[in-house]
Scaffold this motif. Structure first.
Motif, PDB file in Angstrom:
ATOM      1  N   ASP A 139     120.777 -22.731  37.616  1.00 30.55           N
ATOM      2  CA  ASP A 139     119.791 -21.891  38.266  1.00 30.55           C
ATOM      3  C   ASP A 139     120.347 -21.203  39.513  1.00 30.55           C
ATOM      4  O   ASP A 139     119.776 -20.225  39.996  1.00 30.55           O
ATOM      5  CB  ASP A 139     118.549 -22.720  38.633  1.00 30.55           C
ATOM      6  N   ASN A 395     113.985 -17.663  30.174  1.00 28.83           N
ATOM      7  CA  ASN A 395     112.577 -17.255  30.161  1.00 28.83           C
ATOM      8  C   ASN A 395     111.597 -18.390  30.432  1.00 28.83           C
ATOM      9  O   ASN A 395     110.425 -18.298  30.061  1.00 28.83           O
ATOM     10  CB  ASN A 395     112.241 -16.593  28.829  1.00 28.83           C
ATOM     11  N   ASN A 397     110.299 -20.989  33.657  1.00 27.97           N
ATOM     12  CA  ASN A 397     110.381 -21.353  35.076  1.00 27.97           C
ATOM     13  C   ASN A 397     110.608 -22.865  35.161  1.00 27.97           C
ATOM     14  O   ASN A 397     109.690 -23.653  34.953  1.00 27.97           O
ATOM     15  CB  ASN A 397     109.086 -20.957  35.787  1.00 27.97           C
ATOM     16  N   HIS A 399     111.335 -24.635  37.796  1.00 25.65           N
ATOM     17  CA  HIS A 399     111.075 -25.208  39.119  1.00 25.65           C
ATOM     18  C   HIS A 399     110.051 -26.337  39.009  1.00 25.65           C
ATOM     19  O   HIS A 399     109.049 -26.225  38.292  1.00 25.65           O
ATOM     20  CB  HIS A 399     110.550 -24.128  40.071  1.00 25.65           C
ATOM     21  N   SER A 405     114.499 -28.500  40.914  1.00 25.82           N
ATOM     22  CA  SER A 405     114.358 -27.766  39.653  1.00 25.82           C
ATOM     23  C   SER A 405     115.088 -28.518  38.553  1.00 25.82           C
ATOM     24  O   SER A 405     116.060 -29.236  38.819  1.00 25.82           O
ATOM     25  CB  SER A 405     114.935 -26.349  39.771  1.00 25.82           C
ATOM     26  N   ALA A 467     103.768 -15.506  31.581  1.00 27.21           N
ATOM     27  CA  ALA A 467     105.026 -15.274  32.287  1.00 27.21           C
ATOM     28  C   ALA A 467     104.787 -14.415  33.525  1.00 27.21           C
ATOM     29  O   ALA A 467     103.924 -13.528  33.537  1.00 27.21           O
ATOM     30  CB  ALA A 467     106.035 -14.595  31.356  1.00 27.21           C
ATOM     31  N   GLY A 468     105.570 -14.686  34.579  1.00 30.22           N
ATOM     32  CA  GLY A 468     105.450 -13.925  35.811  1.00 30.22           C
ATOM     33  C   GLY A 468     106.251 -12.637  35.757  1.00 30.22           C
ATOM     34  O   GLY A 468     106.720 -12.205  34.698  1.00 30.22           O
ATOM     35  N   ASP A 470     109.130 -12.214  36.716  1.00 36.55           N
ATOM     36  CA  ASP A 470     110.513 -12.496  36.335  1.00 36.55           C
ATOM     37  C   ASP A 470     110.641 -12.813  34.844  1.00 36.55           C
ATOM     38  O   ASP A 470     111.700 -13.229  34.381  1.00 36.55           O
ATOM     39  CB  ASP A 470     111.078 -13.649  37.160  1.00 36.55           C
ATOM     40  N   LYS A 472     109.377 -15.252  33.172  1.00 35.10           N
ATOM     41  CA  LYS A 472     109.578 -16.677  32.914  1.00 35.10           C
ATOM     42  C   LYS A 472     108.222 -17.364  32.763  1.00 35.10           C
ATOM     43  O   LYS A 472     107.360 -17.266  33.640  1.00 35.10           O
ATOM     44  CB  LYS A 472     110.381 -17.326  34.045  1.00 35.10           C
ATOM     45  N   SER A 473     108.028 -18.033  31.636  1.00 29.68           N
ATOM     46  CA  SER A 473     106.756 -18.699  31.348  1.00 29.68           C
ATOM     47  C   SER A 473     106.729 -20.089  31.972  1.00 29.68           C
ATOM     48  O   SER A 473     107.777 -20.671  32.273  1.00 29.68           O
ATOM     49  CB  SER A 473     106.537 -18.778  29.840  1.00 29.68           C
ATOM     50  N   PRO A 474     105.535 -20.659  32.177  1.00 31.45           N
ATOM     51  CA  PRO A 474     105.432 -21.984  32.792  1.00 31.45           C
ATOM     52  C   PRO A 474     106.110 -23.068  31.948  1.00 31.45           C
ATOM     53  O   PRO A 474     106.072 -23.041  30.714  1.00 31.45           O
ATOM     54  CB  PRO A 474     103.919 -22.208  32.879  1.00 31.45           C
ATOM     55  N   LEU A 475     106.690 -24.034  32.637  1.00 27.62           N
ATOM     56  CA  LEU A 475     107.435 -25.121  31.991  1.00 27.62           C
ATOM     57  C   LEU A 475     106.553 -25.959  31.076  1.00 27.62           C
ATOM     58  O   LEU A 475     107.022 -26.498  30.062  1.00 27.62           O
ATOM     59  CB  LEU A 475     108.057 -26.014  33.067  1.00 27.62           C
TER      60      LEU A 475
END
Length: 589
Positions: A139, A395, A397, A399, A405, A467-468, A470, A472-475
């Motif tokens: 990351d 793709n 997230n 964090h 992370s 996805a935001g 960026d 990237k979808s939630p984990l």
């Protein structure tokens, strides 16, 4: 310390308690096979979780090439057990084959730790060349273009071009370059270390060939026909497999993407060495299971002082050179898969036509149906090591909280982590239902597994909607998809392994187990083809257009999700008829 490692150790410790209690109700030999396979899987999955990143970020293979190399490797990993199973059945016995395979694996994993200097990427335009600068790992990885000795960020431009940000007006190249105005190539790919990589893969492939089918066959040999502990025993054994996989994902993944590739691969080698020690020292607890079918003939000199056993070992080492050549070509591997499938099916058809009675013949036909269904399942499941691994990095997230992370390679721990939680529960459920004759038949279990893995990809598609900026979808959606996939795996893999030992005639146990892995090898080939469909443009191992990558993943996931749902529905519809072919092999006393 890394929070994922701490949490992982807690999960492993808590889930191990009911497993240890249940192991006491099974033959002592299961404990040895359990721990030996646990360390073998630690080594394999420790390397597997890092491999696609090693190819794309150290050697800078593009996505399509990396998926092909990964698929060639994993296909051969499951193809070679066909030969290993045959040699064990006819000559070596399962125990000697496993011990030899483990030594090859130790050598292979330590060879992987010889990484050499990373490759570099170069942008060429109008006769001038500019290097890309790569700093950090996972990351924290950052790739910039060096212009006049200064690093500049870049991004994908409309129409497939490239925008370079912050360039001064007097820069020697424009801030916007259209597609076709530049070329990106790889330099300094270190041919010596590239050859060392494929040598390491060849050693691992040959090692798994001797070990994989035979250690599973030994588990089946611990139980007499009709013993109700057999399926729970395989489920507990499967917990051992995934305990090794889980610990490898959280530790080797962190070491490889934080300290260096050599650290992650080296840790995998240490794990395999421990597995070999456990297996060798635990021989008395196996109570004679897995010994050679004809020890006298095996020890008799054939060529000078060399007996059959040593000739097999020498041939195995020579075979590493052949595998080194083959693993470098996805096309050659696909040809070998075709030849292997035809040869094995021809052998089984010959046996059914000339040696088997009606019961044996229909049991073998049922085994073949289950193997074909497993091909569909594993083709979808094995995206975890390739396309889903890269999807997690690009793709998702990752964090967690604060400055914590999850490393992309550590996302592999979801697959095995869920199994640690589910395995003892599923084993207890199968045992409870079996006592009352309510255990679902294996064909129905396969159908349920296929439905679950098909639906899991729609969880990922749904997650993409959240996805935001960026892309990237939630984990949580990746974790949920892996939960569904591993629940499906618990309905397919341990059940399938157990069914192969139940449905096979005594002389074909290792051969049919190897055929199961041949089906998995074919699935790896299909999985690689699927992964290649998700390929994105990359520079320095980083995806160029995250939005386009997310759209590509969602499209491919939707197609393969339908495959899983369709195959699962078909198996459930056919299960009342297909289960009759077992002729009581799945019944318990």
């Amino acid at each position: 310390m890394d929070i994922v490692i701490v949490a992982g150790i807690v999960v492993a410790a808590v889930t191990a308690i009911p497993v240890i209690l249940q192991l006491r109700q099974h033959p002592k030999g299961l404990r040895i096979l359990f721990f030996a396979e646990m360390w073998e899987r630690f080594s394999y999955y420790g390397m597997r979780g890092l491999l696609i990143f090693y190819l794309t970020q150290h050697f800078l293979f593009d996505d399509t090439t990396a998926a092909g190399s990964y698929g060639a490797y994993t296909s051969l990993v499951y193809l070679l057990p066909v030969i290993g199973g045959f040699l064990a059945d006819r000559f070596l016995g399962a125990r000697k084959a496993v011990a030899f395979g483990a030594l090859l694996l130790v050598a292979g994993h330590f060879t992987m730790a010889l990484e050499g200097e990373p490759a570099t990427q170069v942008l060429t335009t109008h006769g001038a060349a500019y290097n890309f600068q790569v700093t950090g790992r996972a990351d924290a990885r950052d790739v910039k273009l060096l212009v006049g000795g200064q690093p500049y960020a870049y991004s994908a431009a409309a129409g497939g071009g490239l925008d370079i940000k912050g360039l001064p007006a007097n820069a020697p190249l424009p801030s916007h370059m259209a597609k076709g105005d530049y070329q990106i190539s790889v330099a300094h790919q270190a041919p010596l270390f590239k050859n060392i990589l494929f040598l390491a893969l060849a050693l691992i492939i040959m090692g798994v060939g001797f070990l994989k089918a035979n250690i599973a066959a030994m588990v089946g040999q611990l139980y007499p026909q009709g013993d109700p502990r057999r399926d729970p025993g395989f489920t507990l054994y499967y917990y051992g497999i995934n305990l090794g996989s889980f610990l490898a994902s959280i530790t080797c993944g962190w070491l490889g993407q934080t300290i260096g590739w050599w650290a992650g691969f080296g840790a995998a080698g240490v794990g395999m060495a421990l597995g070999w020690i456990v297996f060798v020292l635990g021989k008395p607890m196996l109570e004679g299971k897995g010994e050679p079918p004809n020890p006298v003939a095996l020890a008799k000199p054939v060529i000078g002082p060399l007996n059959t056993e040593w000739l097999i070992y020498i041939a195995g080492l020579a075979g590493v050179a052949a595998v080194w050549v083959v693993v470098q070509s996805f096309a050659i591997v696909s040809a070998f898969l075709g030849i292997g499938a035809i040869a094995v099916l021809a052998y089984l058809v010959w046996y059914m036509a000339t040696k088997a009675d009606k019961v044996e013949r229909e049991r073998l036909l049922l085994a073949i149906v289950l193997i074909l269904a497993s091909v569909v399942f594993w083709a979808l499941y094995e995206q975890g090591g390739s396309s889903l691994n890269l999807f997690a990095e690009r793709n998702v997230n990752l964090h967690l909280y604060g400055d914590q992370s999850m490393k992309p390679a550590q996302a592999q721990s979801f697959q095995s982590g869920w199994i640690l939680i589910l395995a003892p529960i599923m084993a207890a459920i199968w045992t409870f239902l079996g006592r009352f004759g309510r255990d679902p038949n294996p064909v129905a279990k396969f159908g349920a597994g296929l439905l679950l893995i098909g639906a899991s990809y729609y969880v990922l598609i749904f997650g993409a909607k959240f996805a935001g900026a960026d892309f990237k979808s939630p984990l949580i959606f990746l974790a949920g998809a892996y939960l569904m996939q591993t629940t499906g795996e618990m309905c397919v893999s341990p059940v399938g392994l157990s069914q192969m030992t139940k449905l096979a005639p005594p002389l074909l146990i290792s051969t049919l187990m190897a055929t199961w892995y041949l089906g998995t090898a074919g699935a790896q080939f299909v999985a690689a083809k699927i992964a290649q469909l998700t390929a994105s443009d990359t520079i320095g191992g980083q995806v160029l257009d995250a939005g386009k990558a997310l759209a590509t993943y969602s499209h491919v996931f939707g197609v393969i999700g339908l495959w899983g749902l369709g195959a699962g529905a078909l198996m459930i519809v056919l299960s009342p008829w297909l289960k009759r072919w077992a002729h009581g092999a799945s019944d318990t006393k």
